[in-house]
Design a protein around this motif. Sequence first.
Motif, PDB file in Angstrom:
ATOM      1  N   UNK A   8      31.863  69.001  45.085  1.00 27.53           N
ATOM      2  CA  UNK A   8      32.002  70.459  45.075  1.00 27.53           C
ATOM      3  C   UNK A   8      33.144  70.821  44.130  1.00 27.53           C
ATOM      4  N   UNK A   9      32.793  71.510  43.051  1.00 19.23           N
ATOM      5  CA  UNK A   9      33.804  72.024  42.125  1.00 19.23           C
ATOM      6  C   UNK A   9      34.223  73.401  42.622  1.00 19.23           C
ATOM      7  N   UNK A  10      35.423  73.557  43.108  1.00 16.25           N
ATOM      8  CA  UNK A  10      35.804  74.807  43.774  1.00 16.25           C
ATOM      9  C   UNK A  10      35.966  75.982  42.805  1.00 16.25           C
ATOM     10  N   UNK A  32      45.094  76.996  37.093  1.00 15.57           N
ATOM     11  CA  UNK A  32      44.908  76.410  35.759  1.00 15.57           C
ATOM     12  C   UNK A  32      43.499  75.846  35.593  1.00 15.57           C
ATOM     13  N   UNK A  33      42.876  75.500  36.718  1.00 19.22           N
ATOM     14  CA  UNK A  33      41.519  74.933  36.686  1.00 19.22           C
ATOM     15  C   UNK A  33      40.467  76.007  36.954  1.00 19.22           C
ATOM     16  N   UNK A 162      42.948  65.484  41.807  1.00 17.75           N
ATOM     17  CA  UNK A 162      42.402  64.380  41.029  1.00 17.75           C
ATOM     18  C   UNK A 162      40.880  64.396  41.046  1.00 17.75           C
ATOM     19  N   UNK A 163      40.300  64.664  42.218  1.00 24.86           N
ATOM     20  CA  UNK A 163      38.837  64.685  42.309  1.00 24.86           C
ATOM     21  C   UNK A 163      38.248  65.921  41.636  1.00 24.86           C
ATOM     22  N   UNK A 164      38.955  67.042  41.706  1.00 27.12           N
ATOM     23  CA  UNK A 164      38.487  68.228  40.975  1.00 27.12           C
ATOM     24  C   UNK A 164      38.383  67.900  39.489  1.00 27.12           C
ATOM     25  N   UNK A 165      39.354  67.174  38.971  1.00 29.51           N
ATOM     26  CA  UNK A 165      39.351  66.815  37.551  1.00 29.51           C
ATOM     27  C   UNK A 165      38.216  65.855  37.196  1.00 29.51           C
TER      28      UNK A 165
END
Length: 529
Positions: A8-10, A32-33, A162-165
Amino acid sequence: MAGHPDRVAPKRALLSVSDKTGLIEFARALTDRGVTVLTTGGSKKLLSDAGIPVTEVADVTGFPEIMDGRVKTLHPKVHGGLLAVRHEASHVKAMADHGIEPIDILVVNLYPFEATVARGADYDETIENIDIGGPAMIRAAAKNHAYLTVVVEPADYEKVLSEIDQGGVTFATRKTLAAKAYARTGAYDAAISNWFAGVLGGETGDFVAFGGKLAQEMRYGENPHQWARFYRTMESRPGVSTATQLQGKVLSYNNINDTDAAFELVAEFGSATPAVAIIKHANPCGVALGKTLLEAYEKALLCDPVSAFGGIVALNQTLDAETAKKIVEIFTEVIIAPSATDEAIAIVGAKKNLRLLVTGGLPDPKAPGLSTKTVAGGLLVQSRDNGVVTEADLKVVTKRQPTAQEMADMLLAFKVAKHVKSNAIVYVKDGATAGIGAGQMNRRDSARIAAIRAAEAAEGAGLPGSLATGSVVASDAFFPFADGLEEAIAAGATAAIQPGGSMRDDEVIAAADKAGIAMVFTGMRHFRH
């Protein structure tokens, strides 16, 4: 879990925390993301002041915080965003109909209830530190971990980022964090329920809950094939769980268990008179009072120097250099004391594996508390054995009255017996244990074993006879027959202290009178299994 995405990309996160450690950095990393950040009162001010764009939850719900913040996130636009099943058409329609947007990350840590209790806050302040909205959101997010990530402590920020990246938070991580979230709310509710139990007199009622926070992963438990972890509860009682370890190897499961036993025992004597307890496998092998800690340690060591090897040493006063020098002469696992001088710390520091713990104080032996033991399919829960016997509680039941020295030694012996595994027999002479018999299936054998220890200790020290000659004897429970007392008399005891209450008390008293010894009843038993 059917229908869940692997990653899941938030796009939207709600941050509402009491512990703001790392919050600014985490929120900035999210924005930033490209993640929209929602937040509440105190968190919003902190982030806004840091120049991070955030949206207040009240602007989303259209409803302000009310009742001094008691009501702020308990709203369908929050809980709908947390609980919606994203692949379920009816849920998607309900969101659209009611203007509910999904929340992909929830970051909540709870009002500091445990810390509030630990610092002794009054009833009303403690009640105000019971979080309502936080646990409700955590539980909702954890239930719906198929679609969102719940974070309950700052230690997990880095992994989530880290997992989002890498494309989004994985289902495996979301599931792990959900389990952690339920454990956290469970421990939180346990702390509240047990605080209420204390307020109501200590009894837990129809339901009981226990919880704690992981303090240490261990290599193994009592044995190498058993895994083990150490959890801290909300109790602020001075001891091994609250101590500062100044040096030495990481404590093992057995170290923690034995160190707790040692410090609880030495605390029975307060801090006015120097006292030392040496423990091995949760049983004392030597306890003594002295004019100095060094004298107390030497007297305690004399009782059973063989068992003291590899043991735990507990002191009730500041560890000084002279005592430290003596303790490190033999292999010792742990030293625990309220404090230590710089010189003593340096002396212990020369033994790199020897653990030194300082607690800042002594636990109160009279304080209430709970102790638990697991059985198959259940928990045995009882109040802590906080019974303390004083001279005023004693009843002389023999023809001969005890001398002042015998009385002092009997009180010491009975305090030690409280911390010896049943059946417990303890000989004491001149402020020091002379022999200890622990954990036997009958009291007569405990008396015999204690006498053997006393004789061996005298021989090892080059003294004639036995340390038990002229001693007093304590029994943690009544003598069911005269034979146990007769063994103690044969070993050299001149006075005895025991709870009394046996059907054969008259027989036991008659044996004491026949031998010309003094005996007192305490009226209080100290079984320890």
